[in-house]
Design a protein around this motif. Sequence first.
Motif, PDB file in Angstrom:
ATOM      1  N   CYS A  66       0.810  -1.221   0.000  1.00  0.00           N
ATOM      2  CA  CYS A  66       0.000   0.000   0.000  1.00  0.00           C
ATOM      3  C   CYS A  66       0.843   1.271   0.000  1.00  0.00           C
ATOM      4  N   ASP A  67       2.072   1.204   0.495  1.00  0.00           N
ATOM      5  CA  ASP A  67       2.826   2.428   0.770  1.00  0.00           C
ATOM      6  C   ASP A  67       3.006   3.335  -0.437  1.00  0.00           C
ATOM      7  N   GLN A  68       2.605   4.592  -0.263  1.00  0.00           N
ATOM      8  CA  GLN A  68       2.935   5.598  -1.268  1.00  0.00           C
ATOM      9  C   GLN A  68       3.580   6.814  -0.596  1.00  0.00           C
ATOM     10  N   ASN A  69       3.887   6.699   0.693  1.00  0.00           N
ATOM     11  CA  ASN A  69       4.301   7.884   1.465  1.00  0.00           C
ATOM     12  C   ASN A  69       5.751   7.932   1.904  1.00  0.00           C
ATOM     13  N   ILE A  70       6.343   6.786   2.093  1.00  0.00           N
ATOM     14  CA  ILE A  70       7.681   6.795   2.669  1.00  0.00           C
ATOM     15  C   ILE A  70       8.665   7.309   1.624  1.00  0.00           C
ATOM     16  N   PRO A  71       9.503   8.271   2.007  1.00  0.00           N
ATOM     17  CA  PRO A  71      10.440   8.828   1.023  1.00  0.00           C
ATOM     18  C   PRO A  71      11.382   7.751   0.502  1.00  0.00           C
ATOM     19  N   SER A  72      11.791   7.881  -0.747  1.00  0.00           N
ATOM     20  CA  SER A  72      12.681   6.853  -1.274  1.00  0.00           C
ATOM     21  C   SER A  72      14.077   7.053  -0.696  1.00  0.00           C
ATOM     22  N   PHE A  73      14.861   6.010  -0.766  1.00  0.00           N
ATOM     23  CA  PHE A  73      16.077   5.920   0.040  1.00  0.00           C
ATOM     24  C   PHE A  73      17.184   5.441  -0.884  1.00  0.00           C
ATOM     25  N   HIS A  74      17.939   6.393  -1.412  1.00  0.00           N
ATOM     26  CA  HIS A  74      18.904   6.062  -2.447  1.00  0.00           C
ATOM     27  C   HIS A  74      20.322   6.446  -2.074  1.00  0.00           C
ATOM     28  N   SER A  75      21.215   6.012  -2.908  1.00  0.00           N
ATOM     29  CA  SER A  75      22.628   6.327  -2.757  1.00  0.00           C
ATOM     30  C   SER A  75      23.040   7.136  -3.973  1.00  0.00           C
ATOM     31  N   PRO A  76      23.057   8.463  -3.871  1.00  0.00           N
ATOM     32  CA  PRO A  76      23.227   9.230  -5.092  1.00  0.00           C
ATOM     33  C   PRO A  76      24.665   9.362  -5.603  1.00  0.00           C
ATOM     34  N   TYR A  77      25.656   9.293  -4.720  1.00  0.00           N
ATOM     35  CA  TYR A  77      27.020   9.582  -5.156  1.00  0.00           C
ATOM     36  C   TYR A  77      27.013  10.817  -6.040  1.00  0.00           C
ATOM     37  N   ALA A  78      26.503  11.894  -5.495  1.00  0.00           N
ATOM     38  CA  ALA A  78      26.338  13.109  -6.292  1.00  0.00           C
ATOM     39  C   ALA A  78      27.680  13.770  -6.566  1.00  0.00           C
ATOM     40  N   ILE A  79      27.825  14.248  -7.785  1.00  0.00           N
ATOM     41  CA  ILE A  79      29.030  14.962  -8.198  1.00  0.00           C
ATOM     42  C   ILE A  79      29.016  16.360  -7.562  1.00  0.00           C
ATOM     43  N   PRO A  80      30.094  16.755  -6.896  1.00  0.00           N
ATOM     44  CA  PRO A  80      30.102  18.110  -6.321  1.00  0.00           C
ATOM     45  C   PRO A  80      30.134  19.185  -7.415  1.00  0.00           C
ATOM     46  N   ASP A  81      29.589  20.344  -7.099  1.00  0.00           N
ATOM     47  CA  ASP A  81      29.518  21.434  -8.076  1.00  0.00           C
ATOM     48  C   ASP A  81      30.880  21.804  -8.650  1.00  0.00           C
ATOM     49  N   LEU A  82      31.894  21.675  -7.813  1.00  0.00           N
ATOM     50  CA  LEU A  82      33.207  22.153  -8.256  1.00  0.00           C
ATOM     51  C   LEU A  82      33.748  21.378  -9.455  1.00  0.00           C
ATOM     52  N   ILE A  83      33.093  20.254  -9.784  1.00  0.00           N
ATOM     53  CA  ILE A  83      33.537  19.469 -10.939  1.00  0.00           C
ATOM     54  C   ILE A  83      32.913  20.005 -12.241  1.00  0.00           C
ATOM     55  N   GLN A  84      31.874  20.839 -12.101  1.00  0.00           N
ATOM     56  CA  GLN A  84      31.138  21.291 -13.290  1.00  0.00           C
ATOM     57  C   GLN A  84      32.027  21.888 -14.381  1.00  0.00           C
ATOM     58  N   GLU A  85      32.988  22.704 -13.986  1.00  0.00           N
ATOM     59  CA  GLU A  85      33.793  23.344 -15.034  1.00  0.00           C
ATOM     60  C   GLU A  85      34.634  22.315 -15.789  1.00  0.00           C
ATOM     61  N   GLN A  86      35.003  21.240 -15.096  1.00  0.00           N
ATOM     62  CA  GLN A  86      35.741  20.172 -15.782  1.00  0.00           C
ATOM     63  C   GLN A  86      34.832  19.449 -16.774  1.00  0.00           C
ATOM     64  N   ILE A  87      33.578  19.296 -16.396  1.00  0.00           N
ATOM     65  CA  ILE A  87      32.629  18.630 -17.297  1.00  0.00           C
ATOM     66  C   ILE A  87      32.431  19.475 -18.559  1.00  0.00           C
ATOM     67  N   ILE A  88      32.403  20.781 -18.374  1.00  0.00           N
ATOM     68  CA  ILE A  88      32.259  21.664 -19.539  1.00  0.00           C
ATOM     69  C   ILE A  88      33.478  21.526 -20.465  1.00  0.00           C
ATOM     70  N   GLU A  89      34.652  21.504 -19.874  1.00  0.00           N
ATOM     71  CA  GLU A  89      35.864  21.315 -20.676  1.00  0.00           C
ATOM     72  C   GLU A  89      35.812  19.980 -21.431  1.00  0.00           C
ATOM     73  N   PHE A  90      35.376  18.956 -20.721  1.00  0.00           N
ATOM     74  CA  PHE A  90      35.232  17.615 -21.311  1.00  0.00           C
ATOM     75  C   PHE A  90      34.283  17.656 -22.510  1.00  0.00           C
ATOM     76  N   ASP A  91      33.155  18.330 -22.321  1.00  0.00           N
ATOM     77  CA  ASP A  91      32.150  18.389 -23.396  1.00  0.00           C
ATOM     78  C   ASP A  91      32.694  19.083 -24.641  1.00  0.00           C
ATOM     79  N   VAL A  92      33.483  20.126 -24.437  1.00  0.00           N
ATOM     80  CA  VAL A  92      34.061  20.820 -25.589  1.00  0.00           C
ATOM     81  C   VAL A  92      35.064  19.908 -26.301  1.00  0.00           C
ATOM     82  N   LEU A  93      35.937  19.276 -25.514  1.00  0.00           N
ATOM     83  CA  LEU A  93      36.997  18.459 -26.119  1.00  0.00           C
ATOM     84  C   LEU A  93      36.458  17.218 -26.831  1.00  0.00           C
ATOM     85  N   LYS A  94      35.367  16.671 -26.332  1.00  0.00           N
ATOM     86  CA  LYS A  94      34.888  15.412 -26.905  1.00  0.00           C
ATOM     87  C   LYS A  94      33.962  15.611 -28.098  1.00  0.00           C
TER      88      LYS A  94
END
Lengths: 334, 334
Positions: free
Chosen positions: A90-118
Amino acid sequence: MDRSEAENTLYEVALDSQLQEGYQGVRLILREVLRKSPLPIRDISRRTGIPVPAVSAARRELEKRKLLTRIGGATLSDAGLDLLNSIGICDQNIPSFHSPYAIPDLIQEQIIEFDVLKEKRPDPDHSLDQSHAISTTCFRRIMYCHENDAIEGRDIAILGDDDLTSLAIMIFSSRYGLKIKSLNVFDIDLRILDFVESISRKLGFEVNLYQIDLKEKLQESYKNSYDVIISDPPYTVAGLTRFAGVGAEMIKENVGGIAFLSYPNLRPVDNALFFRNIVNFGFSPKELIPGFNEYVGAQIHAGKSNMGRFFVSCLDINSSDLPSEGIYTSQRDL
Amino acid sequence: MDRSEAENTLYEVALDSQLQEGYQGVRLILREVLRKSPLPIRDISRRTGIPVPAVSAARRELEKRKLLTRIGGATLSDAGLDLLNSIGICDQNIPSFHSPYAIPDLIQEQIIEFDVLKEKRPDPDHSLDQSHAISTTCFRRIMYCHENDAIEGRDIAILGDDDLTSLAIMIFSSRYGLKIKSLNVFDIDLRILDFVESISRKLGFEVNLYQIDLKEKLQESYKNSYDVIISDPPYTVAGLTRFAGVGAEMIKENVGGIAFLSYPNLRPVDNALFFRNIVNFGFSPKELIPGFNEYVGAQIHAGKSNMGRFFVSCLDINSSDLPSEGIYTSQRDL
């Protein structure tokens, strides 16, 4: 609907749709639709870890039995809700419980460089099961490797580099001044090796490039030489096993090493088989992260795969004992 | 110091301290001290996943060679820094990259209720490798089980309940109105069964309690009966294997099931052996989470252990083939 009738229905749906995940798989599909609907088939696949074609077959059987309807995605009918309730879900209320391994913001500029180079990289060759990881995934992998002591001072071997993991390593380690002992890219596809070479020249980064067919016997000079293996092999049990086995041969014998293997949600029997195979090569599982990798396209697996980290201590391995047929999906008997 | 001299030193330290994690283990210890120092031995153990006595032996060898000093915890000497630099390890800046599986705030009040109810629980019996998980860990486990479809409508078997996982399930499912099909607690320790019974009466929650010695042959009536197995077995390979094997026998044959096994950071060979054993029982690994569980005390493992989630499809298993000697740590040849 009483409980045993409901359980039988799930069981029959699994049989009629030949769902290898069985009763549990059908239950999981309905449960995810309950938790969020309407739910497109690709999202059901992502949330359950069951490949898209299998989810599709099960949905067809569930629709036949009027348990699911399709209103902008799968939705439970009243009968479907009733069935779930009668097996206790029945449950539709309990928040989901995940392991995001989220990338920190400080990596964003590297991702942009990667996107240009690739930008001009070669298109995926699907006959080799190539499919490109999204840029965030490449950096998630590298951060994860570094967290686990697999970048600094390491002899790193990348087995198959269509994701351009080598490029992400170059950018990441340049940015932080990490010293790699050696970066080695093995691929069968000359287009990829050429592309990595051109980029590495541009960045002034030393990379060793080797054209190699991993289905062939591994050359002696590549054995017993690397600390770290990174690979996203073809997604068949034979392919996964083969690449892992070759990786185990490449690891330095006296010190052991670390392997990072991306692998798909396999059918239960295949998953058990895959682990049985690699454990026998001396792969000791340290961490398994569902849904770690995300891809552009890759429809069957809903664009997701898992990350496995293994300590590899070398046992007696001989690649001539490994399967070399049926490595790529396109060669597989379906 | 040149690179090969540095590598030899790490190798020798591993040999002289009989560190099973070898060269890689010594490297990892020094790297963690570089990233954060002074670092108490318990924290080194937590961060590297190497048991406390093994870290302690390696530290002694590193101190002998004047690579580490002890100033409020392990600290690198100049020679130690020099050694790390010569094998390429310098990073002290990149943020660490972890998978926290953080408990949401809304669970806090349940944890408080848990703490009140468990106040008079029996003390751990160390001869049975009992050691109590902290309250947060119990709820992390239950949220994780629920996320993975292992609570609602399930026949749940808990093999060994000194952590009072059953109590956390009672509180969690009452709070959210989850319907469990049956909650079954198996333990050798009557004190625990009595305590769970008294609590379950207080909460008006139905629990089936079974006194059972998991070293004995499993009674037929417990076989092929449960959807979910939750266990935090004794931390020997024999103990882990035995509990997993019994769990596999308990899983419903026609539908398969889910097993949640807590297990320690084993020595590499033991970890490989453990996985080899359970894969052969039909345990198909789905997710492995390092450091998921935290304990009060549990010095050897620095108060941490890992969580493994497995899909269990039954192969032919007969518990008489399983080891029944050397299950508990205290019986093990050290």
